[in-house]
Design a protein around this motif. Structure first.
Motif, PDB file in Angstrom:
ATOM      1  N   UNK A 224      16.887 -24.649  -6.117  1.00  0.00           N
ATOM      2  CA  UNK A 224      17.262 -25.240  -7.400  1.00  0.00           C
ATOM      3  C   UNK A 224      16.282 -26.308  -7.876  1.00  0.00           C
ATOM      4  N   UNK A 225      15.591 -26.974  -6.957  1.00  0.00           N
ATOM      5  CA  UNK A 225      14.670 -28.045  -7.367  1.00  0.00           C
ATOM      6  C   UNK A 225      13.213 -27.598  -7.453  1.00  0.00           C
ATOM      7  N   UNK A 226      12.914 -26.403  -6.955  1.00  0.00           N
ATOM      8  CA  UNK A 226      11.531 -25.933  -6.987  1.00  0.00           C
ATOM      9  C   UNK A 226      11.140 -25.429  -8.377  1.00  0.00           C
ATOM     10  N   UNK A 227       9.894 -25.651  -8.715  1.00  0.00           N
ATOM     11  CA  UNK A 227       9.319 -25.148  -9.965  1.00  0.00           C
ATOM     12  C   UNK A 227       7.914 -24.651  -9.645  1.00  0.00           C
ATOM     13  N   UNK A 228       7.378 -23.855 -10.523  1.00  0.00           N
ATOM     14  CA  UNK A 228       6.021 -23.365 -10.343  1.00  0.00           C
ATOM     15  C   UNK A 228       5.061 -24.569 -10.308  1.00  0.00           C
ATOM     16  N   UNK A 229       4.185 -24.633  -9.324  1.00  0.00           N
ATOM     17  CA  UNK A 229       3.272 -25.776  -9.242  1.00  0.00           C
ATOM     18  C   UNK A 229       2.208 -25.792 -10.352  1.00  0.00           C
ATOM     19  N   UNK A 230       2.025 -24.671 -11.032  1.00  0.00           N
ATOM     20  CA  UNK A 230       1.018 -24.617 -12.091  1.00  0.00           C
ATOM     21  C   UNK A 230       1.586 -24.969 -13.454  1.00  0.00           C
TER      22      UNK A 230
END
Length: 62
Positions: A7-13
């Motif tokens: 839930x807290x992860x997002x694409x690093x780019x």
């Protein structure tokens, strides 16, 4: 993979949303066309470790 972590992860780019491809054990960003591997329940969020999605994969709806 832990649901709270996902839930807290997002694409690093692009900082966009990811979806979890359970069978492939990957977190996928369709916007950037990348699939980040999950190894031993740990997402590897490095562009150098990501694989490029095929055109067909980018167009799939999940």
């Amino acid at each position: 993979m832990d649901k709270k972590l996902f839930e807290i992860l997002a694409c690093p780019l692009c900082k966009g949303a990811l979806y979890y491809a359970r069978e492939q054990q990957e977190l996928v960003c369709r916007q950037d066309g990348l699939a980040f591997p999950i190894r031993d329940d740990i997402p590897v969020m490095l562009e150098s470790e990501a694989r490029t999605l095929t055109t067909e994969e980018r167009l799939q709806k999940k």
